[in-house]
Enzyme design. Structure first.
Site, PDB file in Angstrom:
ATOM      1  CG  HIS A 445      -2.275   0.606   0.932  1.00 39.61           C
ATOM      2  ND1 HIS A 445      -2.491   1.525  -0.076  1.00 39.61           N
ATOM      3  CD2 HIS A 445      -3.480   0.445   1.537  1.00 39.61           C
ATOM      4  CE1 HIS A 445      -3.761   1.891  -0.081  1.00 39.61           C
ATOM      5  NE2 HIS A 445      -4.377   1.254   0.888  1.00 39.61           N
ATOM      6  NE  ARG A 446       6.320   0.120   1.742  1.00 41.08           N
ATOM      7  CZ  ARG A 446       7.537  -0.414   1.855  1.00 41.08           C
ATOM      8  NH1 ARG A 446       8.429   0.133   2.671  1.00 41.08           N
ATOM      9  NH2 ARG A 446       7.866  -1.487   1.160  1.00 41.08           N
TER      10      ARG A 446
END
Length: 474
Positions: A445-446
Site C-alpha cells: 500500500h506504500r
C-alpha cells in the site's frame, strides 16, 4: 601432489554453508569439474565441481556439518606435478589469502595498502568463487535509544524469525536500533549460550559477527552453560523423542521464513479478491490442447494468467515498481521479471522468468514448466531468484479457492490463482454451469492505492473472462 579444496564463497557473500551430501568417497578417482558434493546456503542448494583431477584422500566434513567459507572441504592426490599444477595452485593461494584474518580496517578491493615503512603495495584481488572481497573495516554505526526511555519488550519469536538486518523498536519516542549483523546459525548459538549479540564486537573486516566472536565473548564473561534455553527432552516425558520430531530451521526454509517476516513487517499488505467466470479461457485451453502442433507444450491456466499479468503491468506500472527506502525513491521497472512460486521438498522458492513481457503464451508455458522442474529437482540457483518485479502463486493446484499471499520482498504485488470449479453462475441473464475461479491480489500500500490495485485486478479478470480481449492490448 597433495591439493586441498576450500569452501569458496558461493556468490552471495554468505559466510557459511551446510554440507547436504557427498557424491564421492575417500579413495575415489575424480575428474576435473566432476560434481563432488552438494551444499546448501540460505539461498539454494549448490553443486560443487572438483577443481582437480585425481584421488580423494580425505573428506574433512560430514553431511549436516556447517562449514565456513575458506575451510578445507576435501583433499586430493593429483599424482605427479605437471604443467597445470601452478595454474591450479594459484586460486588456492588466493583462497588462503582471502580466508586469512584481515586487519580492522581494510582498504577497498583493488586499492593500495600502506606498509609500516611507508611503502605501498597493491591489495590482493578477489577471485570470483574463492572468497568474498573484504569490505571497509568500519562497522556500520548503530543508532542508540534516547536516554531515559524505557524499552518495550520485543516479540522474541518475531525477532528470531526476522532477517539479520531487521529493526528492533522501543517506545514510540525511541530511535530504532539496528540489529547486530550475523547469520541464523550464529544467532542460534548466541541464544544457546545466553549471549546478547548487541554486546558482541565483530573481529573480522566484514563487520559480521561470527561463531568465534560469540564463543570468545561467552568464554570471557562465563556465559557458556549459564543459561540453558530449554529443558532436555529426556527430562520432559511428554516431549520425548518418540513423540516429537526436531527439524533444524536452515537453508531454504529459513531463508523463506526470513523473507516472509521481512515482507510482512515492512510492506503494508492489502489484499483484494475477485471471482471470475473463466469458461472462455477453459475452452481456449481445450482447443490448444487438441492442436497437434502444440502437443509438446503444456499450456494451462497459469500461463494464461502470466500473460494477462504481463499485459496489465504495462498499463499499471505501480504494480511493477519497488520501494527503495535507502535512496528515498520509488523505482519503476519497464520490464517484467515474473516470479512463479514453486513448492519444493526443501520449502518455497520463487524463481523468476526474466523479461517475461517479451514472451508469447507458448513461450511462457515452456518457461514455467522448465522453472518448476528445476525447482522440484532442487537445482534453482540464487541467481534464478534475484531481480523479480512481480509474482504469481497458484494455490488452485491444491484445491484451494483463495488465500492471502505475502508479497515477495522487493516487489509491489503478488497474484494468487484459486481452483477452477464448475458451478452454477449467472450467464447472459440465465443460470448455467460455468468454470469459475477466485483471484487474490496482495499489494504494497506504500506503492499502490486501492483504486490502482482494484483496476489492475479487474483488467486481469477481464482477460481471463474473455481471452480474446488480449488482442486489443499492447
Amino acid at each position: 601432489m597433495a591439493q586441498d579444496f576450500r569452501l569458496p564463497d558461493l556468490g552471495e557473500g554468505l559466510p557459511e554453508a551446510e554440507l547436504v551430501q557427498w557424491l564421492v568417497a575417500e579413495g575415489d578417482t575424480v575428474a576435473l569439474n566432476q560434481t563432488i558434493a552438494e551444499v546448501e546456503t540460505a539461498k539454494a542448494v549448490v553443486e560443487l565441481p572438483s577443481p582437480h583431477a585425481g584421488t580423494v584422500t580425505k573428506l574433512h566434513a560430514a553431511a549436516g556439518d556447517v562449514i565456513t567459507v575458506g575451510s578445507v572441504l576435501i583433499s586430493f592426490d593429483t599424482g605427479e606435478a605437471d604443467a597445470a599444477a601452478p595454474a591450479a595452485a594459484a586460486p588456492q593461494a588466493a583462497m588462503a589469502a582471502a580466508a586469512a584474518p584481515q586487519p580492522a580496517a581494510t582498504p577497498a578491493q583493488g586499492s593500495a595498502q600502506t606498509q609500516p615503512d611507508g611503502e605501498t603495495t597493491a591489495a590482493e584481488p578477489n577471485l570470483v568463487g574463492y572468497g568474498a572481497a573484504p569490505r571497509n573495516g568500519d562497522r556500520p554505526k548503530r543508532r542508540a535509544r534516547s536516554a531515559g526511555k524505557r524499552a518495550v519488550a520485543s516479540d522474541t519469536a518475531v525477532l528470531e524469525a526476522a532477517p539479520h538486518d531487521a529493526i528492533q523498536f522501543g517506545d514510540i519516542a525511541d530511535r530504532p536500533i539496528e540489529r547486530p549483523r550475523s547469520t541464523p546459525p550464529v544467532r542460534k548459538l548466541a541464544k544457546q549460550l545466553g549471549v546478547d549479540l548487541a554486546l558482541v564486537e565483530a573481529t573480522g573486516a566484514t563487520g559480521i559477527i561470527t561463531r568465534a566472536d560469540v564463543e570468545a565473548y561467552a568464554a570471557r564473561v562465563g556465559a557458556a552453560g549459564a543459561s540453558a534455553v530449554a529443558t532436555p527432552a529426556a527430562a520432559r516425558p511428554e516431549l520425548s523423542e518418540d513423540r516429537v520430531t526436531h527439524t533444524p530451521i536452515r537453508g531454504v526454509r529459513r531463508a523463506t521464513a526470513e523473507a516472509m517476516v521481512r515482507s510482512a513487517f515492512t510492506a503494508p499488505h492489502v489484499t483484494t479478491f475477485l471471482t471470475v467466470d473463466v469458461t472462455a479461457t477453459s475452452e481456449l485451453l481445450a482447443s490448444l490442447k487438441a492442436d497437434r502442433s502444440l502437443q509438446d507444450h503444456r499450456i494451462g491456466i497459469l500461463a494464461v494468467a502470466a500473460k494477462a499479468v504481463c499485459l496489465s503491468l504495462a498499463r499499471h506500472p505501480e504494480l511493477n515498481s519497488r520501494w527503495d527506502d535507502d535512496a528515498g525513491e520509488i523505482v519503476e521497472h519497464h520490464y517484467v521479471n515474473l516470479g512463479i512460486a514453486a513448492a519444493t521438498g526443501r520449502g518455497l522458492v520463487v524463481p523468476n522468468i526474466p523479461d517475461a513481457h517479451e514472451l508469447t503464451l507458448v513461450e511462457l508455458a515452456d518457461a514455467i514448466r522448465s522453472l518448476a522442474e528445476t525447482a522440484r529437482a532442487g537445482k534453482t540457483t540464487p541467481a534464478d531468484m534475484r531481480g523479480g518485479t512481480f509474482s504469481i502463486t497458484n494455490v488452485g493446484v491444491f484445491g484451494v479457492d483463495a488465500g492471502t499471499p505475502i508479497i515477495n520482498p522487493g516487489e509491489a504485488g503478488i497474484l494468487a490463482l484459486g481452483a477452477v470449479r464448475r458451478q452454477p453462475w449467472e450467464h447472459r441473464g440465465e443460470i448455467a454451469l460455468r468454470d469459475v475461479m477466485t483471484l487474490a491480489l496482495s499489494f504494497d500500500h506504500r506503492l499502490v492505492d486501492g483504486e490502482q490495485g482494484s483496476r489492475f485486478l479487474a483488467e486481469i479478470a477481464d482477460i481471463l473472462r474473455e481471452p480474446g480481449r488480449a488482442m486489443l492490448l499492447r
